[in-house]
Enzyme design. Structure first.
Site, mmCIF file in Angstrom:
data_model
loop_
_atom_site.group_PDB
_atom_site.id
_atom_site.type_symbol
_atom_site.label_atom_id
_atom_site.label_comp_id
_atom_site.label_asym_id
_atom_site.label_seq_id
_atom_site.Cartn_x
_atom_site.Cartn_y
_atom_site.Cartn_z
ATOM 1 N N ASP A 1 -6.569 -3.480 -7.502
ATOM 2 C CA ASP A 1 -7.025 -4.290 -6.237
ATOM 3 C C ASP A 1 -7.327 -5.416 -6.543
ATOM 4 O OD1 ASP A 1 -8.224 -3.266 -3.779
ATOM 5 O OD2 ASP A 1 -9.385 -4.773 -4.136
ATOM 6 N N TYR B 1 -14.538 -12.665 -0.095
ATOM 7 C CA TYR B 1 -15.345 -11.458 -0.325
ATOM 8 C C TYR B 1 -16.473 -11.992 -1.306
ATOM 9 C CZ TYR B 1 -11.488 -8.778 1.670
ATOM 10 O OH TYR B 1 -10.490 -8.251 2.758
ATOM 11 N N ARG C 1 0.804 -1.200 -0.123
ATOM 12 C CA ARG C 1 0.150 -0.051 -0.016
ATOM 13 C C ARG C 1 0.895 1.303 -0.094
ATOM 14 N NH1 ARG C 1 -5.480 -1.139 1.871
ATOM 15 N NH2 ARG C 1 -5.943 -3.102 0.382
ATOM 16 N N ARG D 1 -3.576 6.359 1.027
ATOM 17 C CA ARG D 1 -4.178 7.643 1.565
ATOM 18 C C ARG D 1 -3.255 8.130 2.483
ATOM 19 N NH1 ARG D 1 -9.165 3.850 3.187
ATOM 20 N NH2 ARG D 1 -7.444 2.599 3.133
ATOM 21 N N ARG E 1 -6.524 10.926 -6.398
ATOM 22 C CA ARG E 1 -7.766 10.125 -6.056
ATOM 23 C C ARG E 1 -9.084 11.011 -6.290
ATOM 24 N NH1 ARG E 1 -10.049 7.191 -0.880
ATOM 25 N NH2 ARG E 1 -10.121 9.134 -0.237
HETATM 26 O O1 CP3 Z 1 0.019 -2.291 -2.408
HETATM 27 C C1 CP3 Z 1 -0.563 -1.393 -3.131
HETATM 28 O O2 CP3 Z 1 -0.515 -0.271 -3.029
HETATM 29 C C2 CP3 Z 1 -0.742 -2.026 -4.237
HETATM 30 C C3 CP3 Z 1 -2.173 -1.881 -4.706
HETATM 31 C C4 CP3 Z 1 -3.347 -2.813 -3.885
HETATM 32 C C5 CP3 Z 1 -4.390 -2.010 -3.314
HETATM 33 N N1 CP3 Z 1 -5.178 -3.167 -2.617
HETATM 34 C C6 CP3 Z 1 -4.930 -0.820 -3.269
HETATM 35 C C7 CP3 Z 1 -6.159 -0.345 -2.483
HETATM 36 C C8 CP3 Z 1 -3.167 -4.145 -3.422
HETATM 37 C C9 CP3 Z 1 -2.076 -4.958 -3.760
HETATM 38 C C10 CP3 Z 1 -4.378 -4.328 -2.634
HETATM 39 C C11 CP3 Z 1 -4.648 -5.871 -2.388
HETATM 40 C C12 CP3 Z 1 -5.890 -5.775 -1.506
HETATM 41 N N2 CP3 Z 1 -7.220 -5.455 -1.663
HETATM 42 C C13 CP3 Z 1 -6.120 -6.927 -0.480
HETATM 43 C C14 CP3 Z 1 -4.839 -7.998 -0.014
HETATM 44 C C15 CP3 Z 1 -3.590 -7.167 0.760
HETATM 45 C C16 CP3 Z 1 -4.340 -6.782 2.118
HETATM 46 O O3 CP3 Z 1 -4.400 -5.582 2.267
HETATM 47 O O4 CP3 Z 1 -4.924 -7.553 2.747
HETATM 48 C C17 CP3 Z 1 -7.266 -6.999 -0.061
HETATM 49 C C18 CP3 Z 1 -7.982 -7.693 0.900
HETATM 50 C C19 CP3 Z 1 -8.013 -5.810 -0.919
HETATM 51 C C20 CP3 Z 1 -9.568 -5.464 -0.774
HETATM 52 C C21 CP3 Z 1 -9.548 -4.253 -0.386
HETATM 53 N N3 CP3 Z 1 -9.162 -2.936 -1.182
HETATM 54 C C22 CP3 Z 1 -10.158 -3.852 0.833
HETATM 55 C C23 CP3 Z 1 -10.376 -4.773 2.067
HETATM 56 C C24 CP3 Z 1 -10.043 -2.342 0.882
HETATM 57 C C25 CP3 Z 1 -10.773 -1.470 1.715
HETATM 58 C C26 CP3 Z 1 -9.961 -1.395 3.189
HETATM 59 C C27 CP3 Z 1 -8.840 -0.047 2.880
HETATM 60 O O5 CP3 Z 1 -7.787 -0.089 3.025
HETATM 61 O O6 CP3 Z 1 -9.387 0.983 2.744
HETATM 62 C C28 CP3 Z 1 -9.551 -2.004 -0.224
HETATM 63 C C29 CP3 Z 1 -9.234 -0.489 -0.919
HETATM 64 C C30 CP3 Z 1 -7.838 -0.232 -1.520
HETATM 65 N N4 CP3 Z 1 -7.025 -0.959 -1.946
HETATM 66 C C31 CP3 Z 1 -7.201 0.841 -1.158
HETATM 67 C C32 CP3 Z 1 -6.091 1.008 -1.811
HETATM 68 C C33 CP3 Z 1 -4.943 2.015 -1.850
HETATM 69 C C34 CP3 Z 1 -7.965 2.199 -0.603
HETATM 70 C C35 CP3 Z 1 -8.753 2.894 -1.140
HETATM 71 C C36 CP3 Z 1 -8.957 4.328 -1.197
HETATM 72 O O7 CP3 Z 1 -8.171 4.875 -1.713
HETATM 73 O O8 CP3 Z 1 -9.865 4.744 -0.304
#
Ligand code: CP3
Length: 343
Positions: free
Chosen positions: A74, A151, A24, A28, A37
């Site tokens: 994602d 999910y 990540r 944010r 974003r």
């Molecule tokens: O690592 C990186 O920056 C690469 C991009 C990436 C994202 N999600 C961007 C993201 C990667 C590799 C993921 C993986 C992901 N997504 C996982 C597996 C890794 C982990 O975190 O356990 C899972 C379970 C998800 C599903 C997901 N996406 C959730 C549960 C959420 C909401 C929770 C949160 O952190 O807000 C997301 C949103 C998400 N994916 C964001 C980002 C940068 C935040 C979105 C935003 O900008 O509001």
């Protein structure tokens, strides 16, 4: 030509200073991410806008000089490409239409029918390969079948993956069919990312820790092995990182059983344990507690040195044990990198 540091570590080389990136890292906690974003409108629009997705991928590289960039996308885009509706509730997380019956499983698209939807993601990869610095490795990724299935079955994130465990117990055929479809679709998706220019791919199994005993073998190990075997047949030189998060004892032998070139370790185990039990088989990635990116100070420096020291005897890619959180202070990331590179 001296190769990129991450690729050297993934081939088993022990380096004097571990290469570093962060899960990540485009997120944010960075004001420039929040601005881009906002320009895209929302998170999913950002994922599907190749120019802006490439821009946020590059932001942490410019700011910190990480050794790797991870494609901005994602893990839930793949189920969306298979036909489920996906949206994000602000402040809560992902929501999707559920797949829990034979009819709902049958209504999904075929595993290789996902590429039209995912074409913008492949375009992001192509842009990044052009624009990244020559020394920066580009990592593609997908969710592992079990984690993505949790999910799809619940329609949202869950604390204990209860709905997925319930379907596994009540209707094994539908559950196994979904895992099967996701396994094949993941092979197709990662293959296209590699064709577009991803140099390494990572499989995120965030909920692997809730699979116990034979279930861990059947639904964490076996799908990862099938995906990695298929990728290696097509792309023998592309390394794969597997992240069976919170697998505990399940980390032991995971690389050998699946063919992964590197196992990513979360911070529920100590680096000494992981060095003794996992790094003996090859490269490991991890595992600083992400809380240090919020709290900083001397404790961050000490914990960073501790991780570097514990893994010094073998191939290691420095990372956090899980994603950096939105409340992290960007200055703490700089302090972590400075500590890794300059002691
Ligand atoms: O690592 C990186 O920056 C690469 C991009 C990436 C994202 N999600 C961007 C993201 C990667 C590799 C993921 C993986 C992901 N997504 C996982 C597996 C890794 C982990 O975190 O356990 C899972 C379970 C998800 C599903 C997901 N996406 C959730 C549960 C959420 C909401 C929770 C949160 O952190 O807000 C997301 C949103 C998400 N994916 C964001 C980002 C940068 C935040 C979105 C935003 O900008 O509001």
């Amino acid at each position: 030509m001296t190769d990129k540091t991450i690729l050297r570590a993934l081939r088993g080389e022990t380096l004097p200073t571990p290469p570093v990136w962060m899960m990540r890292q485009a997120g944010r906690y960075l004001p420039e991410y929040r601005a881009t974003r906002a320009k895209a409108g929302d998170f999913l629009s950002l994922c599907y806008d190749s120019e802006l997705a490439a821009e946020v991928t590059l932001q942490p590289i410019r700011r910190y000089g990480f050794d790797a960039a991870i494609l901005f996308a994602d893990i839930l885009l793949l189920p969306q490409a298979l036909g489920v509706d996906l949206w994000f509730e602000t402040g809560e997380g992902p929501r999707m239409t559920t797949v829990t019956t034979p009819a709902e499983l049958a209504a999904l698209k075929a595993h290789d029918d996902v590429h039209d939807t995912l074409a913008p993601i492949y375009e992001t990869v192509r842009i990044l390969r052009r624009e990244l610095p020559a020394e920066t490795t580009l990592i593609g990724f997908a969710g592992a079948p079990w984690t993505v299935a949790t999910y799809m079955i619940a329609g949202r994130g869950t604390r204990d993956q209860g709905p997925a465990h319930a379907l596994k117990a009540a209707d094994r055929a539908t559950f196994a069919g979904l895992i099967d479809l996701l396994t094949e679709a993941t092979i197709a998706y990662l293959s296209q990312q590699i064709e577009a220019g991803a140099e390494v791919v990572k499989l995120f199994d965030s909920w692997a820790g809730s699979l116990k005993g034979q279930d861990f073998e059947d639904f964490a190990v076996a799908p990862a092995a099938r995906i990695i075997t298929a990728l290696k047949a097509r792309f023998p030189h592309v390394p794969v990182i597997a992240f069976p998060r919170e697998a505990g004892e399940g980390y032991i032998g995971f690389a050998k059983k699946t063919g992964a070139d590197c196992v990513a370790i979360d911070n529920s185990v100590t680096p000494e344990w992981a060095a003794a039990k996992v790094q003996i088989d090859g490269c490991v990635q991890g595992n600083l507690d992400p809380k240090h990116m919020v709290t900083g100070g001397p404790a961050l420096v000490e914990a960073t040195r501790h991780v570097v020291e514990a893994f010094r005897g073998g191939p290691h890619i420095f990372n956090l044990g899980h994603g950096i959180t939105p409340d992290a202070d960007p200055e703490n990331v700089a302090l972590m990198i400075e500590t890794i590179r300059n002691g």
